[in-house]
Write a protein that holds these residues in place. Structure first.
Motif, PDB file in Angstrom:
ATOM      1  N   ARG A 193       2.973 -86.181  45.998  1.00  0.00           N
ATOM      2  CA  ARG A 193       4.047 -85.479  46.700  1.00  0.00           C
ATOM      3  C   ARG A 193       3.736 -83.983  46.786  1.00  0.00           C
ATOM      4  N   GLY A 194       3.815 -83.429  47.978  1.00  0.00           N
ATOM      5  CA  GLY A 194       3.577 -82.000  48.147  1.00  0.00           C
ATOM      6  C   GLY A 194       2.104 -81.676  48.305  1.00  0.00           C
ATOM      7  N   LYS A 195       1.814 -80.389  48.420  1.00  0.00           N
ATOM      8  CA  LYS A 195       0.452 -79.907  48.646  1.00  0.00           C
ATOM      9  C   LYS A 195      -0.276 -79.560  47.350  1.00  0.00           C
ATOM     10  N   VAL A 196       0.477 -79.225  46.311  1.00  0.00           N
ATOM     11  CA  VAL A 196      -0.105 -78.768  45.048  1.00  0.00           C
ATOM     12  C   VAL A 196       0.062 -79.862  44.002  1.00  0.00           C
ATOM     13  N   ARG A 197      -0.997 -80.136  43.249  1.00  0.00           N
ATOM     14  CA  ARG A 197      -0.956 -81.228  42.277  1.00  0.00           C
ATOM     15  C   ARG A 197      -1.705 -80.845  41.006  1.00  0.00           C
ATOM     16  N   HIS A 198      -1.354 -81.538  39.918  1.00  0.00           N
ATOM     17  CA  HIS A 198      -2.193 -81.514  38.728  1.00  0.00           C
ATOM     18  C   HIS A 198      -3.454 -82.335  39.003  1.00  0.00           C
ATOM     19  N   LYS A 199      -4.483 -82.153  38.173  1.00  0.00           N
ATOM     20  CA  LYS A 199      -5.579 -83.103  38.187  1.00  0.00           C
ATOM     21  C   LYS A 199      -5.038 -84.457  37.722  1.00  0.00           C
ATOM     22  N   LEU A 200      -5.658 -85.532  38.196  1.00  0.00           N
ATOM     23  CA  LEU A 200      -5.115 -86.870  37.982  1.00  0.00           C
ATOM     24  C   LEU A 200      -4.907 -87.192  36.505  1.00  0.00           C
ATOM     25  N   LEU A 201      -5.891 -86.879  35.652  1.00  0.00           N
ATOM     26  CA  LEU A 201      -5.741 -87.181  34.222  1.00  0.00           C
ATOM     27  C   LEU A 201      -4.646 -86.345  33.581  1.00  0.00           C
ATOM     28  N   ARG A 202      -4.526 -85.094  34.016  1.00  0.00           N
ATOM     29  CA  ARG A 202      -3.453 -84.228  33.504  1.00  0.00           C
ATOM     30  C   ARG A 202      -2.096 -84.798  33.887  1.00  0.00           C
ATOM     31  N   GLN A 203      -1.965 -85.281  35.120  1.00  0.00           N
ATOM     32  CA  GLN A 203      -0.698 -85.840  35.569  1.00  0.00           C
ATOM     33  C   GLN A 203      -0.375 -87.147  34.849  1.00  0.00           C
ATOM     34  N   LEU A 204      -1.428 -87.917  34.510  1.00  0.00           N
ATOM     35  CA  LEU A 204      -1.215 -89.207  33.856  1.00  0.00           C
ATOM     36  C   LEU A 204      -0.428 -89.064  32.565  1.00  0.00           C
ATOM     37  N   PHE A 205      -0.689 -87.978  31.826  1.00  0.00           N
ATOM     38  CA  PHE A 205      -0.025 -87.783  30.538  1.00  0.00           C
ATOM     39  C   PHE A 205       1.134 -86.784  30.611  1.00  0.00           C
ATOM     40  N   ASP A 206       1.491 -86.354  31.819  1.00  0.00           N
ATOM     41  CA  ASP A 206       2.579 -85.396  31.975  1.00  0.00           C
ATOM     42  C   ASP A 206       3.925 -86.102  31.811  1.00  0.00           C
ATOM     43  N   HIS A 207       4.914 -85.370  31.267  1.00  0.00           N
ATOM     44  CA  HIS A 207       6.230 -85.990  31.057  1.00  0.00           C
ATOM     45  C   HIS A 207       6.877 -86.462  32.356  1.00  0.00           C
ATOM     46  N   SER A 208       6.558 -85.804  33.477  1.00  0.00           N
ATOM     47  CA  SER A 208       7.152 -86.202  34.744  1.00  0.00           C
ATOM     48  C   SER A 208       6.686 -87.585  35.190  1.00  0.00           C
ATOM     49  N   THR A 209       5.505 -88.012  34.722  1.00  0.00           N
ATOM     50  CA  THR A 209       5.006 -89.340  35.085  1.00  0.00           C
ATOM     51  C   THR A 209       5.875 -90.433  34.480  1.00  0.00           C
ATOM     52  N   PHE A 210       6.374 -90.209  33.274  1.00  0.00           N
ATOM     53  CA  PHE A 210       7.181 -91.226  32.606  1.00  0.00           C
ATOM     54  C   PHE A 210       8.554 -91.392  33.278  1.00  0.00           C
ATOM     55  N   MET A 211       8.949 -90.402  34.052  1.00  0.00           N
ATOM     56  CA  MET A 211      10.215 -90.477  34.784  1.00  0.00           C
ATOM     57  C   MET A 211      10.020 -90.894  36.239  1.00  0.00           C
ATOM     58  N   ALA A 212       8.791 -91.212  36.625  1.00  0.00           N
ATOM     59  CA  ALA A 212       8.475 -91.442  38.031  1.00  0.00           C
ATOM     60  C   ALA A 212       9.324 -92.543  38.695  1.00  0.00           C
TER      61      ALA A 212
END
Length: 303
Positions: A23-42
């Motif tokens: 979503r959007g133009k700016v992102r974390h790197k994939l592995l960083r996003q995998l363990f981000d708290h926002s992923t658990f709320m996806a």
């Protein structure tokens, strides 16, 4: 049968995580996003965005929420209480590592004073800033509010907030009125100006910094996202009251502390050992971290 259900749940979870990641133009790197708290709320956030009654854009015009107009109309009175709090050192970092939602921000100089957090007003807010607390209480869609300070030199690193059931409102009550003091949401910058408000979707990637010589204090509000249909609105309201409220953090003794923040306090001290391990040897730390993850995946496949 149980394994198939678990696989289906995992597949839905991963699909929702990818939707939020892309979503959007700016992102974390994939592995960083995998363990981000926002992923658990996806999965919850995909639901919120699918049934959103307002545009799903990084910024929204303040006219989207006309009920917020009294805050802007009274910004000078709000400013007086904010400055009084700041002078008395009440806008501050959590004293006991019991702020699950914002603990990482304190490292870079960001400070806060809660008025409320998905529940009743904090007793300290009713005592120390009664006018602002009353104004906030008069607007039912404002589920959380605080004064947030970003002093000269402070910076918030790139991040996304975990819950899409709200939108973020900033009313600048003290600002240097300088483009070097800004927030950037999905690559779009905004510089605070005193007496002006801005609304943005905090589940887009954003960061902020103050490279000016002046201080910045905003009245920071979470405004409940309007949803299509009574059921989706009821779900959003329930989650706010029972899930997000659990991250409540105190200003002073006597203020409420939610169960998530209580548990975070315990995990923070336990995490000191993890941080020491990482500092001792980052390579071994990464190998251990991903080795454990791989072991869990293999165990699941074998099962």
């Amino acid at each position: 049968m149980v394994k198939m259900i678990v696989l289906a749940v995992v597949a839905v979870f991963l699909a929702c995580g990818m939707v939020m990641h892309l979503r959007g133009k700016v992102r974390h790197k994939l592995l960083r996003q995998l363990f981000d708290h926002s992923t658990f709320m996806a999965p919850i956030n995909v639901f919120m965005l699918a049934f959103s009654k307002v545009p799903r854009t990084p910024y929204l015009p303040t006219s989207t929420f006309p009920e917020l107009a009294p805050l802007q109309a009274n910004w000078r009175e709000i400013r007086e209480e904010a400055i009084h709090l700041q002078k008395n050192m009440q806008i501050k970092a959590a004293a006991n590592n019991d702020d699950a939602g914002f603990n990482s921000f304190f490292k870079s100089g960001w400070k806060r004073f809660y008025l409320k957090w998905y529940g009743d007003a904090h007793p300290s807010a009713m005592e120390l800033c009664p006018k602002t607390t009353a104004l906030v209480k008069s607007i039912p869609s404002v589920k959380a509010a605080m004064f947030a300070e970003l002093p000269p030199g402070a910076k918030l690193n790139l991040h996304r907030d975990p819950y899409a059931g709200s939108l973020r409102y900033h009313l600048a009550v003290l600002a240097p009125n300088d483009d070097r003091c800004l927030i950037e949401v999905d690559g779009q910058p905004y510089s605070w100006r005193e007496g002006e408000g801005v609304i943005f979707d905090e589940t887009y990637m954003h960061w902020a910094e103050n490279r000016s010589e002046g201080n910045r204090i905003v009245l920071f509000c979470d405004v409940e996202r309007p949803m299509k249909g009574r059921l989706s609105q009821a779900v959003n309201h329930w989650l706010g009251e029972h899930l997000v409220a659990a991250a409540s953090s105190p200003n002073n003794a006597g203020d409420p502390t939610g169960i998530i923040s209580k548990l975070f306090k315990v995990s923070f001290y336990a995490g000191q050992y993890r941080r020491r391990f990482k500092a001792w040897n980052p390579t071994v730390y990464k190998l251990t971290k991903f080795g454990l993850l791989a072991a869990v995946v293999v165990a699941f496949v074998v099962w």
